[in-house]
Scaffold this motif. Structure first.
Motif, PDB file in Angstrom:
ATOM      1  N   MET A  63       0.715  -1.457  -0.062  1.00 12.28           N
ATOM      2  CA  MET A  63      -0.032  -0.136   0.046  1.00 12.28           C
ATOM      3  C   MET A  63       0.969   1.041  -0.207  1.00 12.28           C
ATOM      4  O   MET A  63       0.672   2.219  -0.718  1.00 12.28           O
ATOM      5  N   GLU A  64       1.713   1.371   1.025  1.00 14.16           N
ATOM      6  CA  GLU A  64       2.651   2.679   1.097  1.00 14.16           C
ATOM      7  C   GLU A  64       3.222   2.889  -0.312  1.00 14.16           C
ATOM      8  O   GLU A  64       3.418   4.143  -0.709  1.00 14.16           O
ATOM      9  N   GLY A  65       3.750   1.904  -0.984  1.00 12.66           N
ATOM     10  CA  GLY A  65       4.623   2.080  -2.490  1.00 12.66           C
ATOM     11  C   GLY A  65       3.749   2.519  -3.162  1.00 12.66           C
ATOM     12  O   GLY A  65       3.884   3.523  -4.160  1.00 12.66           O
ATOM     13  N   CYS A  66       2.307   1.976  -3.187  1.00 11.30           N
ATOM     14  CA  CYS A  66       1.370   2.302  -4.298  1.00 11.30           C
ATOM     15  C   CYS A  66       0.839   3.845  -4.028  1.00 11.30           C
ATOM     16  O   CYS A  66       1.058   4.558  -5.102  1.00 11.30           O
ATOM     17  N   ARG A  67       0.640   4.024  -2.929  1.00 13.27           N
ATOM     18  CA  ARG A  67       0.064   5.600  -2.399  1.00 13.27           C
ATOM     19  C   ARG A  67       0.828   6.583  -2.931  1.00 13.27           C
ATOM     20  O   ARG A  67       0.734   7.824  -3.678  1.00 13.27           O
ATOM     21  N   ALA A  68       2.443   6.162  -2.744  1.00 15.90           N
ATOM     22  CA  ALA A  68       3.498   7.220  -2.811  1.00 15.90           C
ATOM     23  C   ALA A  68       3.525   7.475  -4.281  1.00 15.90           C
ATOM     24  O   ALA A  68       3.733   8.521  -4.942  1.00 15.90           O
ATOM     25  N   TYR A  72       1.457   7.044  -6.500  1.00 17.83           N
ATOM     26  CA  TYR A  72       0.188   7.565  -7.131  1.00 17.83           C
ATOM     27  C   TYR A  72       0.065   9.104  -6.895  1.00 17.83           C
ATOM     28  O   TYR A  72      -0.305   9.843  -7.931  1.00 17.83           O
ATOM     29  N   HIS A  73       0.481   9.327  -5.579  1.00 20.64           N
ATOM     30  CA  HIS A  73       0.367  10.886  -5.365  1.00 20.64           C
ATOM     31  C   HIS A  73       1.611  11.591  -6.162  1.00 20.64           C
ATOM     32  O   HIS A  73       1.177  12.807  -6.524  1.00 20.64           O
ATOM     33  N   ALA A  74       2.674  10.893  -6.460  1.00 22.77           N
ATOM     34  CA  ALA A  74       3.991  11.797  -7.200  1.00 22.77           C
ATOM     35  C   ALA A  74       3.342  12.001  -8.694  1.00 22.77           C
ATOM     36  O   ALA A  74       3.656  12.825  -9.320  1.00 22.77           O
ATOM     37  N   GLU A  75       2.800  10.928  -9.309  1.00 22.59           N
ATOM     38  CA  GLU A  75       2.177  10.986 -10.515  1.00 22.59           C
ATOM     39  C   GLU A  75       1.023  11.853 -10.786  1.00 22.59           C
ATOM     40  O   GLU A  75       1.007  12.552 -11.632  1.00 22.59           O
ATOM     41  N   ALA A 100       0.516  14.475  -8.725  1.00 19.86           N
ATOM     42  CA  ALA A 100       1.068  16.018  -8.695  1.00 19.86           C
ATOM     43  C   ALA A 100       2.005  16.412  -9.985  1.00 19.86           C
ATOM     44  O   ALA A 100       2.124  17.472 -10.434  1.00 19.86           O
ATOM     45  N   GLU A 101       2.518  15.269 -10.829  1.00 15.71           N
ATOM     46  CA  GLU A 101       3.067  15.381 -11.928  1.00 15.71           C
ATOM     47  C   GLU A 101       2.043  16.011 -13.208  1.00 15.71           C
ATOM     48  O   GLU A 101       2.279  16.606 -14.448  1.00 15.71           O
ATOM     49  N   GLY A 102       0.834  15.673 -13.029  1.00 18.12           N
ATOM     50  CA  GLY A 102      -0.115  15.829 -13.620  1.00 18.12           C
ATOM     51  C   GLY A 102      -0.782  14.744 -14.782  1.00 18.12           C
ATOM     52  O   GLY A 102      -1.417  14.849 -15.764  1.00 18.12           O
ATOM     53  N   THR A 103      -0.028  13.491 -14.353  1.00 17.12           N
ATOM     54  CA  THR A 103      -0.476  12.390 -15.055  1.00 17.12           C
ATOM     55  C   THR A 103      -1.881  11.825 -15.178  1.00 17.12           C
ATOM     56  O   THR A 103      -2.378  11.995 -14.238  1.00 17.12           O
ATOM     57  N   GLU A 104      -2.524  11.446 -16.176  1.00 18.18           N
ATOM     58  CA  GLU A 104      -3.864  11.105 -16.418  1.00 18.18           C
ATOM     59  C   GLU A 104      -4.050   9.862 -15.761  1.00 18.18           C
ATOM     60  O   GLU A 104      -3.299   9.239 -15.520  1.00 18.18           O
ATOM     61  N   MET A 105      -5.205   9.557 -15.147  1.00 20.44           N
ATOM     62  CA  MET A 105      -5.604   8.551 -14.384  1.00 20.44           C
ATOM     63  C   MET A 105      -5.177   7.024 -15.142  1.00 20.44           C
ATOM     64  O   MET A 105      -4.694   6.366 -14.527  1.00 20.44           O
ATOM     65  N   ARG A 106      -5.470   6.905 -16.310  1.00 17.07           N
ATOM     66  CA  ARG A 106      -5.383   5.691 -16.913  1.00 17.07           C
ATOM     67  C   ARG A 106      -3.913   5.358 -17.039  1.00 17.07           C
ATOM     68  O   ARG A 106      -3.395   4.304 -16.789  1.00 17.07           O
ATOM     69  N   ILE A 137      -1.581   6.459 -14.921  1.00 20.22           N
ATOM     70  CA  ILE A 137      -1.315   6.204 -13.468  1.00 20.22           C
ATOM     71  C   ILE A 137      -1.695   4.689 -13.175  1.00 20.22           C
ATOM     72  O   ILE A 137      -0.807   4.073 -12.429  1.00 20.22           O
ATOM     73  N   VAL A 138      -2.612   4.214 -13.548  1.00 15.88           N
ATOM     74  CA  VAL A 138      -3.128   2.924 -13.278  1.00 15.88           C
ATOM     75  C   VAL A 138      -2.165   1.847 -14.026  1.00 15.88           C
ATOM     76  O   VAL A 138      -1.653   1.077 -13.417  1.00 15.88           O
ATOM     77  N   GLY A 139      -1.688   2.324 -15.286  1.00 17.91           N
ATOM     78  CA  GLY A 139      -0.768   1.458 -15.793  1.00 17.91           C
ATOM     79  C   GLY A 139       0.515   1.414 -15.216  1.00 17.91           C
ATOM     80  O   GLY A 139       1.266   0.441 -15.227  1.00 17.91           O
ATOM     81  N   ALA A 140       0.855   2.740 -14.684  1.00 18.43           N
ATOM     82  CA  ALA A 140       2.105   2.630 -14.015  1.00 18.43           C
ATOM     83  C   ALA A 140       2.060   1.820 -12.606  1.00 18.43           C
ATOM     84  O   ALA A 140       3.156   1.265 -12.231  1.00 18.43           O
ATOM     85  N   LEU A 141       1.110   2.023 -11.992  1.00 22.69           N
ATOM     86  CA  LEU A 141       0.722   1.198 -10.855  1.00 22.69           C
ATOM     87  C   LEU A 141       0.942  -0.325 -11.134  1.00 22.69           C
ATOM     88  O   LEU A 141       1.526  -1.043 -10.185  1.00 22.69           O
ATOM     89  N   GLN A 142       0.341  -0.714 -12.051  1.00 22.19           N
ATOM     90  CA  GLN A 142       0.368  -2.202 -12.588  1.00 22.19           C
ATOM     91  C   GLN A 142       1.741  -2.584 -12.628  1.00 22.19           C
ATOM     92  O   GLN A 142       2.170  -3.597 -12.249  1.00 22.19           O
ATOM     93  N   GLU A 143       2.346  -1.787 -13.333  1.00 26.38           N
ATOM     94  CA  GLU A 143       4.058  -2.264 -13.719  1.00 26.38           C
ATOM     95  C   GLU A 143       4.811  -2.242 -12.261  1.00 26.38           C
ATOM     96  O   GLU A 143       5.555  -3.047 -11.978  1.00 26.38           O
TER      97      GLU A 143
END
Length: 244
Positions: free
Chosen positions: A111-116, A118-121, A123-129, A131-137
């Motif tokens: 959880m901690e790594g995923c949340r970190a 997510y919030h970093a991406e 803040a950069e303005g990355t769109e949700m889809r 971000i989801v792909g980055a979290l999956q990787e």
């Protein structure tokens, strides 16, 4: 529900036969695509989850293990086609996804790594889809790391147990089969009597009664399977010693 299913299929078929090209109508690729669309439409028409259009469903399933804040996920899903989703809609759809066969609840340790991330991406303005792909990787890498760590931990535990068993044998205590000094043969002790077993090229197991590690030993038997060999010391160890 049956009327909805019939209407969904009929609409697709009417659209398909509007094509003026017989070649297109008979094209195997087009037919397979139509079949896929019909299956998707039937699933959607018969689903108890009426608010979940295909795009929403795709995102929900991809995001389910990713620890995305629920409010943010709800906000994004409500930008996609379909009726407005409440917080409960999203919570319960995720729970249903987690409980599907071959699915798992999100891992607490990730959880901690995923949340970190997510919030970093975010803040950069990355769109949700994206971000989801980055979290999956990220999850794929982390789960592989956890798998390696668990395997290494298991191997360390196995070696520690082997060493303990070896020490029991060397101290003269009863113990199950174990290597001694990384030997190819296995040794055990039952009722104070020591045995050595070794597997030959023919895959059969030969057992000896021994006194010392380097003792050639007295042949006790040859066994077709390891399970048969495992039973032998339990019987032999408590049998009367032969008279000499």
């Amino acid at each position: 529900m049956d009327a909805d299913r019939k209407y969904a299929v009929a609409s697709l078929l009417f659209d398909y036969v509007k094509s003026p090209s017989l070649r297109h109508l008979r094209d195997p690729h087009s037919v397979h695509r139509l079949a896929r669309d019909i299956v998707t439409a039937l699933d959607r028409a018969s689903s108890v989850w009426k608010k979940w259009e295909p795009d929403r469903e795709e995102i929900a399933k991809a995001a389910a293990p990713c620890w995305i804040p629920l409010e943010d996920l709800q906000t994004f899903l409500n930008t996609l086609p379909g009726p407005s989703l409440t917080k409960t809609d999203v919570e319960q759809r995720l729970r249903a996804i987690w409980e599907e066969p071959h699915a798992n609840y999100p891992k607490d340790e990730l959880m901690e790594g995923c949340r970190a991330l997510y919030h970093a991406e975010k803040a950069e303005g990355t769109e949700m889809r994206a971000i989801v792909g980055a979290l999956q990787e990220h999850l794929e890498r982390e789960e592989e790391r956890l798998r390696r760590e668990q395997q290494e931990q298991y191997q360390r535990w196995k070696e520690e147990e082997r060493v303990k068993l070896e020490q029991r044998y060397l101290s003269g205590a009863d113990c199950g089969w174990t290597q001694v000094e990384k030997s190819e043969a296995l040794y055990c002790r039952r009722n104070g009597r020591a045995f050595r077993i070794v597997q030959g090229k023919d895959k059969r197991w030969t057992m000896y009664r021994v006194k010392e590690i380097d003792d050639e030993g007295e042949l006790f038997g040859i066994y077709q399977s390891r399970s048969d060999a495992n039973m032998a010391p339990k019987k032999i160890a408590y049998a009367p010693e032969p008279h000499r």
